[in-house]
Motif scaffolding. Structure first.
Motif, short mmCIF file in Angstrom:
data_model
loop_
_atom_site.label_atom_id
_atom_site.label_comp_id
_atom_site.label_asym_id
_atom_site.label_seq_id
_atom_site.Cartn_x
_atom_site.Cartn_y
_atom_site.Cartn_z
N UNK A 271 26.96 36.56 38.06
CA UNK A 271 27.18 35.29 39.05
C UNK A 271 28.32 34.61 38.48
N UNK A 272 29.05 34.84 37.61
CA UNK A 272 30.31 34.16 37.27
C UNK A 272 31.40 34.99 37.47
N UNK A 273 31.22 36.15 38.11
CA UNK A 273 32.28 37.09 38.69
C UNK A 273 33.32 36.24 39.63
N UNK A 274 34.52 36.59 39.47
CA UNK A 274 35.45 35.92 40.43
C UNK A 274 35.24 36.73 41.96
N UNK A 275 35.49 35.89 42.86
CA UNK A 275 35.53 36.50 44.35
C UNK A 275 36.15 38.04 44.49
N UNK A 276 37.25 38.43 43.58
CA UNK A 276 37.72 39.53 43.77
C UNK A 276 36.97 40.61 42.76
N UNK A 277 36.29 40.20 41.77
CA UNK A 277 35.49 41.09 40.77
C UNK A 277 34.18 41.35 41.79
N UNK A 278 33.91 40.52 42.39
CA UNK A 278 32.60 40.48 43.10
C UNK A 278 32.97 41.66 44.19
N UNK A 279 33.87 41.74 45.05
CA UNK A 279 34.45 42.62 46.25
C UNK A 279 34.39 44.02 45.47
N UNK A 280 35.13 43.97 44.38
CA UNK A 280 35.42 45.27 43.65
C UNK A 280 34.11 45.87 43.38
N UNK A 281 33.08 45.10 42.96
CA UNK A 281 31.81 45.66 42.53
C UNK A 281 31.03 46.07 43.73
N UNK A 282 31.07 45.36 44.67
CA UNK A 282 30.32 45.66 46.05
C UNK A 282 30.85 47.17 46.43
N UNK A 283 32.12 47.48 46.48
CA UNK A 283 32.77 48.49 46.90
C UNK A 283 32.42 49.68 46.13
N UNK A 284 32.35 49.28 44.81
CA UNK A 284 31.78 50.42 43.73
C UNK A 284 30.42 51.02 44.00
N UNK A 285 29.74 49.91 44.42
CA UNK A 285 28.18 49.95 44.76
C UNK A 285 27.85 50.79 46.34
N UNK A 286 29.32 51.03 46.76
CA UNK A 286 29.30 51.83 48.13
C UNK A 286 28.82 50.95 49.18
N UNK A 287 29.20 49.48 49.11
CA UNK A 287 29.20 48.49 50.16
C UNK A 287 30.49 48.21 50.48
N UNK A 288 31.06 48.79 51.77
CA UNK A 288 32.38 48.76 51.80
C UNK A 288 32.69 47.14 52.39
N UNK A 289 33.59 46.56 51.89
CA UNK A 289 33.93 45.04 52.15
C UNK A 289 35.06 44.58 51.98
N UNK A 290 35.59 43.77 52.45
CA UNK A 290 36.89 42.80 52.01
C UNK A 290 36.60 41.32 52.17
N UNK A 291 37.74 40.88 51.34
CA UNK A 291 37.77 39.26 51.44
C UNK A 291 38.90 38.88 52.12
N UNK A 292 38.61 38.03 53.19
CA UNK A 292 39.42 37.43 54.05
C UNK A 292 39.47 35.81 54.08
N UNK A 293 40.15 35.17 53.62
CA UNK A 293 40.25 33.82 53.47
C UNK A 293 38.57 33.37 53.07
N UNK A 294 37.93 32.62 53.57
CA UNK A 294 36.68 32.28 53.21
C UNK A 294 35.51 33.13 53.82
N UNK A 295 35.74 34.57 54.10
CA UNK A 295 34.83 35.28 54.69
C UNK A 295 34.78 36.64 53.92
N UNK A 296 33.65 37.30 53.92
CA UNK A 296 33.49 38.57 53.55
C UNK A 296 33.18 39.30 54.61
N UNK A 297 33.83 40.54 54.89
CA UNK A 297 33.60 41.33 55.97
C UNK A 297 33.06 42.66 55.63
N UNK A 298 31.89 43.03 56.05
CA UNK A 298 31.15 44.12 55.38
C UNK A 298 30.79 45.12 56.37
N UNK A 299 31.06 46.34 56.10
CA UNK A 299 30.77 47.53 56.99
C UNK A 299 29.48 47.98 56.91
N UNK A 300 28.32 48.10 57.78
CA UNK A 300 27.11 48.45 57.74
C UNK A 300 27.15 49.94 58.22
#
Length: 300
Positions: A271-300
């Motif tokens: 839970x103390x991961x940075x925003x970029x670390x969070x995005x990288x981990x989610x992508x590693x877990x096969x949840x395709x997403x990207x951070x744009x400003x204050x939003x996380x865009x997720x591909x379902x």
């Protein structure tokens, strides 16, 4: 000569301006992202019986309030503590509230010694000192409880649809608005009541609401209380449910692209991961997403 000087200024000054201006814009964009998107912190707002609001974000030891009935202090570890004044025969029924805004968490020790950990976006309403015959609090959001046993004073948690009667125990309650209630027992025993139906839980079981019904099933305790221990823990969790927890902690908006509502997430994230670390981990877990400003865009 004036014309030559102006030309030289344009020739050598303009590139310098462009470089400085471009660097400034890049730094500003990076700083904006880092400033807006960050993991949650230790903070809360305490509302006293007279309506006074106290900011609990500085995490320093203070005496917040003291009178003939109760002493309220904070610790450097980020806990607010209520202490009943010894010898007072009339504790009274003044009600206080502690709120953890989105992106924060906090701990509280109630007047009877019971401990409560509040997750982000939660609110606990409680008396400064408990009555002589029972102990009762009201929760909206999520909290982990460690209740001090007292056979003469049963402890109750009112959590939206569920009423939890406690028999000296450790348990977690999820009660966010517009989400299904869930009470997970870690140790001891509790009775959960909803719409006139009651269920007794054993350690490792959860009572949850579904279509106004009260159901009980075996659960993974580690997953249920991972937030208290500094992790997101998902085990075949629907993506939207998992990202709701991330949204509350990082204070971001989630934008979904696609219609695959059956997507699930399995994994463990600090839970103390940075925003970029969070995005990288989610992508590693096969949840395709990207951070744009204050939003996380997720591909379902």
């Amino acid at each position: 000569m004036a014309g030559i000087a102006a030309a030289l200024l344009l020739l050598f000054g303009l590139p310098l301006y462009l470089v400085q201006h471009t660097d400034y814009e890049q730094v500003t964009k990076i700083a904006t992202v880092q400033k807006v998107v960050h993991p949650g912190t230790k903070a809360a707002v305490l509302i006293l019986a007279d309506g006074t609001k106290i900011d609990l974000s500085d995490n320093k030891q203070h005496i917040l309030h003291q009178d003939a009935k109760v002493k309220i202090t904070t610790t450097a570890e980020g806990t607010v503590q209520y202490q009943f004044t010894a010898g007072n025969s009339n504790p009274g029924h003044r009600t206080n509230t502690i709120e953890t805004p989105i992106g924060t968490e906090y701990n509280i020790i109630l007047a009877d010694g019971s401990k409560v950990w509040l997750n982000a976006g939660s609110k606990l309403t409680f008396p400064e000192t408990f009555a002589s015959n029972n102990r009762e609090v009201t929760l909206s959001g999520e909290a982990y409880f460690e209740i001090t046993p007292d056979k003469k004073k049963p402890f109750y948690v009112n959590a939206d649809q569920q009423i939890i009667r406690v028999f000296g125990t450790h348990f977690n309650v999820q009660s966010y608005p517009n989400e299904n209630n869930r009470t997970t027992l870690v140790e001891g025993s509790v009775q959960v009541t909803q719409s006139g139906r009651s269920k007794m839980l054993k350690p490792g079981q959860a009572a949850f609401s579904r279509n106004n019904n009260l159901l009980v099933q075996d659960v993974n305790i580690e997953e249920a209380i991972a937030w208290k221990n500094g992790f997101f823990y998902f085990e075949s969790t629907p993506v939207k449910e998992a990202l709701s927890a991330i949204k509350r902690w990082y204070n971001v908006d989630i934008i979904y692209k696609g219609t695959n509502e059956k997507r699930e997430l399995t994994g463990k994230i600090k839970r103390n991961s940075t925003a970029q670390q969070l995005i990288e981990t989610l992508n590693f877990l096969d949840i395709k997403c990207q951070l744009k400003n204050n939003k996380i865009e997720v591909e379902l």
